[in-house]
Design a protein around this motif. Sequence first.
Motif, PDB file in Angstrom:
ATOM      1  N   HIS A   1      -8.658  -5.109  -2.244  1.00 48.93           N
ATOM      2  CA  HIS A   1      -7.663  -4.818  -3.282  1.00 48.93           C
ATOM      3  C   HIS A   1      -7.487  -6.017  -4.213  1.00 48.93           C
ATOM      4  O   HIS A   1      -7.215  -5.836  -5.407  1.00 48.93           O
TER       5      HIS A   1
ATOM      6  N   ASP B   1     -10.620   0.064   2.199  1.00 42.35           N
ATOM      7  CA  ASP B   1      -9.244   0.142   1.716  1.00 42.35           C
ATOM      8  C   ASP B   1      -8.247  -0.379   2.739  1.00 42.35           C
ATOM      9  O   ASP B   1      -7.095  -0.659   2.400  1.00 42.35           O
TER      10      ASP B   1
ATOM     11  N   GLN C   1       0.817  -1.205   0.000  1.00 36.46           N
ATOM     12  CA  GLN C   1       0.000   0.000   0.000  1.00 36.46           C
ATOM     13  C   GLN C   1       0.854   1.259   0.000  1.00 36.46           C
ATOM     14  O   GLN C   1       0.545   2.240  -0.688  1.00 36.46           O
TER      15      GLN C   1
END
Length: 377
Positions: free
Chosen positions: A351, A345, A30
Amino acid sequence: MDFQYSEEQRLLADSAARFVRERYDFETRQRIAMGEAGFSAEHWAQMADQGWLALPFAEADGGLGAGPVEMMIVMEALGRGLVVEPYLPTVVLAGGVVAACGNADQRAALLPAIATGELKAAFAHAEAAARYSPAFTACEARPAEGGGYVLTGAKSVVLGAPLADRLVVLARTGRKPGTAQGLSLFLVDPAADGVVVRGYPTTDGQRAGDVLLDGVRVGADAMLGPRGQGLAVAERVLDAATAMLCAEALGAMDAAVAMTREHLRTRTQFGRPIGDFQVLQHRLVDMTIAAEEARSLTIRAALMLDADEAERRAAVSAAKVTVGDRGRFIAAQAVQLHGGMGVSDDMAVGHYFKRLYMVEQLFGDSAYHRDRWHALQ
């Protein structure tokens, strides 16, 4: 399909899995994906040190001469970690074109630099009106006074374009869009006059860009392979990239199934783990079966990359349809079984959902590949 790795392939798989496990956890991923650069130079150098950037290239070109199975192993590991470094654009796509049709000087100038991580590249083949088919390329390359060519046109969603030190461009040197003849391949410096790269992050955390070519002058030595014969090379490389994308999706599917299994084991409801409820067990089994179905056809596609054109295209399209459909199913089930937090998120599963849905679109969606498969029967 009974498929066993050799000792060398098992070692490669172990090292790739260790890289993701120890150096590319979700928080690291990330941080890299949301950074300004969109990739990590440190991790890119580590991938070069492992030899992964050199895998598909001939030893004479500074590579390791590995085959599609070894590439599958690496791509699957990268998919498991949602790795955002431009491996597919540089090594498989642009590097694949140069390796396939570049002359000795072009290969010597580019492939060793790709293998060591010094050079990143992108293949600018897609156009907004082409609908996945490179035969409908409209970007033009006209002969220039004094020699060379002048390139004019636009390329859409070029994977890795904002990071690329060199572009490989598919352009038309003859005939009209929709015809198989008259397509050629060129090396273009993204810093050259007339080149504009409009980069952006994609939904799944990768980087892509639209490339505008406005009267870009290149020398005659920029052409890769014979004039007018670029379509066959482009299609072969895109099929290889599609098979490797499917392998990446396998890693993402396996990770999504594993984290869903763990969630069902640890999340409690009514005083017991929700994984004890049979209906949820059935859904997890369906996810596992879907991943194995995708694996079988992906392996077959990789092994058929050196077959004749019709067999190669049929195998790749069958794999892409299966991976697209099963990947979307697994992604949706994983998010649903995690509940509302699955789309946050802050959780990795969301993701994987984004990446698997993006995979279904890249290099032709399921509808495109179904049509292509049927046309070959």
